[in-house]
Design a protein around this motif. Structure first.
Motif, PDB file in Angstrom:
ATOM      1  N   GLU A 121       0.832  -1.206   0.000  1.00 40.86           N
ATOM      2  CA  GLU A 121       0.000   0.000   0.000  1.00 40.86           C
ATOM      3  C   GLU A 121       0.865   1.254   0.000  1.00 40.86           C
ATOM      4  N   LEU A 122       1.893   1.255   0.844  1.00 38.28           N
ATOM      5  CA  LEU A 122       2.779   2.410   0.923  1.00 38.28           C
ATOM      6  C   LEU A 122       3.475   2.646  -0.411  1.00 38.28           C
ATOM      7  N   THR A 123       3.964   1.580  -1.016  1.00 37.39           N
ATOM      8  CA  THR A 123       4.637   1.701  -2.317  1.00 37.39           C
ATOM      9  C   THR A 123       3.697   2.273  -3.365  1.00 37.39           C
ATOM     10  N   MET A 124       2.447   1.827  -3.342  1.00 37.56           N
ATOM     11  CA  MET A 124       1.462   2.324  -4.304  1.00 37.56           C
ATOM     12  C   MET A 124       1.261   3.831  -4.149  1.00 37.56           C
ATOM     13  N   TYR A 125       1.097   4.288  -2.910  1.00 39.13           N
ATOM     14  CA  TYR A 125       0.871   5.717  -2.685  1.00 39.13           C
ATOM     15  C   TYR A 125       2.116   6.539  -3.016  1.00 39.13           C
ATOM     16  N   LEU A 126       3.291   6.022  -2.690  1.00 33.92           N
ATOM     17  CA  LEU A 126       4.521   6.757  -2.985  1.00 33.92           C
ATOM     18  C   LEU A 126       4.706   6.935  -4.491  1.00 33.92           C
ATOM     19  N   LYS A 127       4.290   5.934  -5.267  1.00 36.99           N
ATOM     20  CA  LYS A 127       4.402   6.028  -6.725  1.00 36.99           C
ATOM     21  C   LYS A 127       3.457   7.083  -7.297  1.00 36.99           C
ATOM     22  N   GLN A 128       2.421   7.430  -6.546  1.00 31.67           N
ATOM     23  CA  GLN A 128       1.456   8.427  -7.013  1.00 31.67           C
ATOM     24  C   GLN A 128       1.935   9.863  -6.776  1.00 31.67           C
ATOM     25  N   LEU A 129       2.996  10.027  -5.993  1.00 31.12           N
ATOM     26  CA  LEU A 129       3.466  11.365  -5.655  1.00 31.12           C
ATOM     27  C   LEU A 129       4.214  11.994  -6.827  1.00 31.12           C
ATOM     28  N   LEU A 130       3.898  13.253  -7.080  1.00 32.13           N
ATOM     29  CA  LEU A 130       4.491  14.001  -8.188  1.00 32.13           C
ATOM     30  C   LEU A 130       5.194  15.241  -7.650  1.00 32.13           C
ATOM     31  N   PRO A 131       6.111  15.825  -8.428  1.00 30.15           N
ATOM     32  CA  PRO A 131       6.747  17.077  -7.994  1.00 30.15           C
ATOM     33  C   PRO A 131       5.702  18.161  -7.736  1.00 30.15           C
ATOM     34  N   TYR A 132       5.993  19.017  -6.775  1.00 27.35           N
ATOM     35  CA  TYR A 132       5.051  20.085  -6.419  1.00 27.35           C
ATOM     36  C   TYR A 132       4.793  21.018  -7.598  1.00 27.35           C
ATOM     37  N   LYS A 133       3.525  21.357  -7.783  1.00 28.42           N
ATOM     38  CA  LYS A 133       3.133  22.374  -8.754  1.00 28.42           C
ATOM     39  C   LYS A 133       1.843  23.011  -8.255  1.00 28.42           C
ATOM     40  N   GLY A 134       1.514  24.146  -8.813  1.00 27.64           N
ATOM     41  CA  GLY A 134       0.313  24.848  -8.370  1.00 27.64           C
ATOM     42  C   GLY A 134       0.666  26.066  -7.543  1.00 27.64           C
ATOM     43  N   ASN A 135      -0.313  26.575  -6.803  1.00 32.64           N
ATOM     44  CA  ASN A 135      -0.090  27.806  -6.034  1.00 32.64           C
ATOM     45  C   ASN A 135      -0.550  27.695  -4.586  1.00 32.64           C
ATOM     46  N   TYR A 136      -0.756  26.471  -4.097  1.00 36.74           N
ATOM     47  CA  TYR A 136      -1.239  26.286  -2.720  1.00 36.74           C
ATOM     48  C   TYR A 136      -0.300  26.972  -1.723  1.00 36.74           C
ATOM     49  N   ARG A 159      -0.235  14.839  -4.869  1.00 38.86           N
ATOM     50  CA  ARG A 159      -0.938  13.585  -5.183  1.00 38.86           C
ATOM     51  C   ARG A 159      -2.286  13.965  -5.772  1.00 38.86           C
ATOM     52  N   GLU A 160      -2.496  13.592  -7.013  1.00 34.86           N
ATOM     53  CA  GLU A 160      -3.746  13.932  -7.685  1.00 34.86           C
ATOM     54  C   GLU A 160      -4.766  12.818  -7.483  1.00 34.86           C
ATOM     55  N   VAL A 161      -5.945  13.204  -7.018  1.00 41.54           N
ATOM     56  CA  VAL A 161      -7.024  12.249  -6.752  1.00 41.54           C
ATOM     57  C   VAL A 161      -8.217  12.627  -7.616  1.00 41.54           C
ATOM     58  N   LYS A 162      -8.670  11.683  -8.422  1.00 40.30           N
ATOM     59  CA  LYS A 162      -9.794  11.945  -9.317  1.00 40.30           C
ATOM     60  C   LYS A 162     -11.080  11.389  -8.726  1.00 40.30           C
ATOM     61  N   ALA A 183       4.544   6.969   6.298  1.00 39.39           N
ATOM     62  CA  ALA A 183       3.237   7.616   6.156  1.00 39.39           C
ATOM     63  C   ALA A 183       3.369   8.829   5.247  1.00 39.39           C
ATOM     64  N   ILE A 184       2.229   9.336   4.820  1.00 39.12           N
ATOM     65  CA  ILE A 184       2.181  10.531   3.974  1.00 39.12           C
ATOM     66  C   ILE A 184       1.148  11.485   4.564  1.00 39.12           C
ATOM     67  N   SER A 185       1.579  12.687   4.863  1.00 42.86           N
ATOM     68  CA  SER A 185       0.654  13.729   5.311  1.00 42.86           C
ATOM     69  C   SER A 185       0.164  14.476   4.082  1.00 42.86           C
ATOM     70  N   GLN A 186      -1.153  14.656   3.977  1.00 49.34           N
ATOM     71  CA  GLN A 186      -1.691  15.330   2.798  1.00 49.34           C
ATOM     72  C   GLN A 186      -2.766  16.330   3.205  1.00 49.34           C
ATOM     73  N   ARG A 187      -2.912  17.344   2.390  1.00 37.59           N
ATOM     74  CA  ARG A 187      -3.904  18.383   2.657  1.00 37.59           C
ATOM     75  C   ARG A 187      -4.280  19.068   1.353  1.00 37.59           C
ATOM     76  N   PHE A 191      -9.349  19.855   3.537  1.00 41.27           N
ATOM     77  CA  PHE A 191      -9.121  18.792   4.509  1.00 41.27           C
ATOM     78  C   PHE A 191      -7.632  18.590   4.770  1.00 41.27           C
ATOM     79  N   LYS A 192      -7.351  17.918   5.901  1.00 39.05           N
ATOM     80  CA  LYS A 192      -6.005  17.453   6.225  1.00 39.05           C
ATOM     81  C   LYS A 192      -6.127  16.002   6.667  1.00 39.05           C
ATOM     82  N   GLY A 193      -5.148  15.192   6.335  1.00 39.67           N
ATOM     83  CA  GLY A 193      -5.215  13.795   6.745  1.00 39.67           C
ATOM     84  C   GLY A 193      -3.878  13.104   6.584  1.00 39.67           C
ATOM     85  N   ILE A 194      -3.795  11.885   7.122  1.00 38.54           N
ATOM     86  CA  ILE A 194      -2.572  11.085   7.075  1.00 38.54           C
ATOM     87  C   ILE A 194      -2.873   9.752   6.411  1.00 38.54           C
ATOM     88  N   LEU A 195      -2.077   9.389   5.423  1.00 39.20           N
ATOM     89  CA  LEU A 195      -2.117   8.046   4.860  1.00 39.20           C
ATOM     90  C   LEU A 195      -1.107   7.210   5.632  1.00 39.20           C
TER      91      LEU A 195
END
Length: 337
Positions: A121-136, A159-162, A183-187, A191-195
């Motif tokens: 599961e961790l490997t799957m989520y890590l593979k989904q991570l992309l370089p930062y972009k946007g203006n957050y 991490r883009e979620v469709k 783990a991965i912290s995401q926001r 929302f804010k949450g931890i994988l």
């Protein structure tokens, strides 16, 4: 009475315990991930990496990763008007176990799942991570220079979620323990949450591993950490490390800090928690844990908490609630000039 706090957190079934207190299951609940409400608070229950029952309040970022001890302490305060110590709470719960008044996991039909992820599961989520972009980050006053600095370069990811026809872009940071990424912290804006499980993990910045660490900063949020860096250390030659609890400070994270200190040459450790009640508590908890102090944190009122925390050695507090608020205020002031 001998109290085994770990046993209390693992052997008392939290869903059944809450049912006894009048809580109800609500929409979205399952046997593996109970969701419960008492009419005021709504929580989700999961087990952490230590197999302890923990809960999160879905409406409050400040209530994350808490245990039955916290729940019972709050319940007793609400019903008696007095704040019990954790020792008193522990003795009450230990007595419940001894007299079989609390349902244990093997007798419960709620097979609460673990917050920690499998390797796959961790490997799957890590593979989904992309370089930062946007203006957050930029919308929060954080400059491109800070994002691309040696201290924070590649710390922030996407991490883009469709969902149906919408793509959500979550800002992510990896969280590490002494075994690596766990783990991965995401926001995002809503929302804010931890994988995974954050019990013994910290988000951290980059540093030069060939040199001693000049300052190890401990904060509540990696956003606050980079905000502090931009305000106080931009273009510095110091070898800095920022670590973030990403919410509630846990016992496991304090243990990890001790490991970090023991394995590295750290010249100075400083806390940069929020300028609020929880920030004061975290400051004093760390002072107790790392420096052997004996602050009776749970017995202090808000004013005493603040005054005591402000006197702790090597502690910095923002002028406003958190360091990002300070940065945004400074950015507005600079623009006005």
């Amino acid at each position: 009475m001998k109290v085994d706090f770990n046993r209390l957190k693992t052997e008392i079934s939290l869903p059944d315990f809450l049912l006894n207190l009048g809580w109800k299951f609500v929409a979205g609940s399952s046997n593996s991930c109970p969701k419960m409400s008492n009419g005021t608070h709504t929580i989700v229950i999961k087990r952490n990496a230590q197999n302890q029952y923990t809960y999160w309040d879905v409406h409050s970022d400040n209530v994350r990763g808490r245990t039955i001890l916290d729940m019972m302490q709050e319940h007793l305060f609400e019903t008696t008007g007095k704040q019990p110590t954790l020792r008193e709470v522990g003795e009450i719960l230990q007595n419940y176990i001894n007299t079989n008044q609390i349902i244990t996991p093997e007798n419960s039909r709620y097979d609460v799942g673990n917050t920690s992820m499998s390797t796959d599961e961790l490997t799957m989520y890590l593979k989904q991570l992309l370089p930062y972009k946007g203006n957050y980050l930029q919308k929060r006053g954080i400059s491109e220079e800070s994002i691309d600095s040696p201290v924070f370069k590649d710390v922030f990811l996407i991490r883009e979620v469709k969902n149906k026809n919408t793509t959500y872009r979550n800002i992510c940071v990896k969280m590490y323990n002494d075994k690596g990424v766990q783990a991965i912290s995401q926001r995002n804006e809503s929302f804010k949450g931890i994988l995974g499980g954050k019990f013994d993990c910290l988000a951290l910045s980059n540093h030069d591993k060939s040199r001693p660490i000049d300052i190890l900063y401990v904060g509540e949020s990696i956003i606050d950490c980079i905000s502090h860096y931009q305000l106080c250390h931009k273009n510095t030659s110091l070898n800095l490390v920022y670590v973030s609890t990403e919410g509630t400070l846990t016992e496991g994270q304090m243990q990890l800090l001790r490991i970090i200190i023991s394995k590295n040459e750290v010249k100075s450790l400083r806390t940069i928690f929020d300028n609020d009640k929880q920030g004061y508590k975290y400051t004093l908890w760390l002072d107790n844990n790392l420096r052997g102090m004996q602050h009776d944190v749970e017995q202090m009122d808000s004013e005493e908490l603040k005054n005591t925390a402000y006197r702790v050695q090597n502690t910095e507090f923002p002028q406003k609630k958190d360091w990002n608020d300070d940065l945004k205020a400074a950015t507005i002031e600079k623009a006005a000039d």
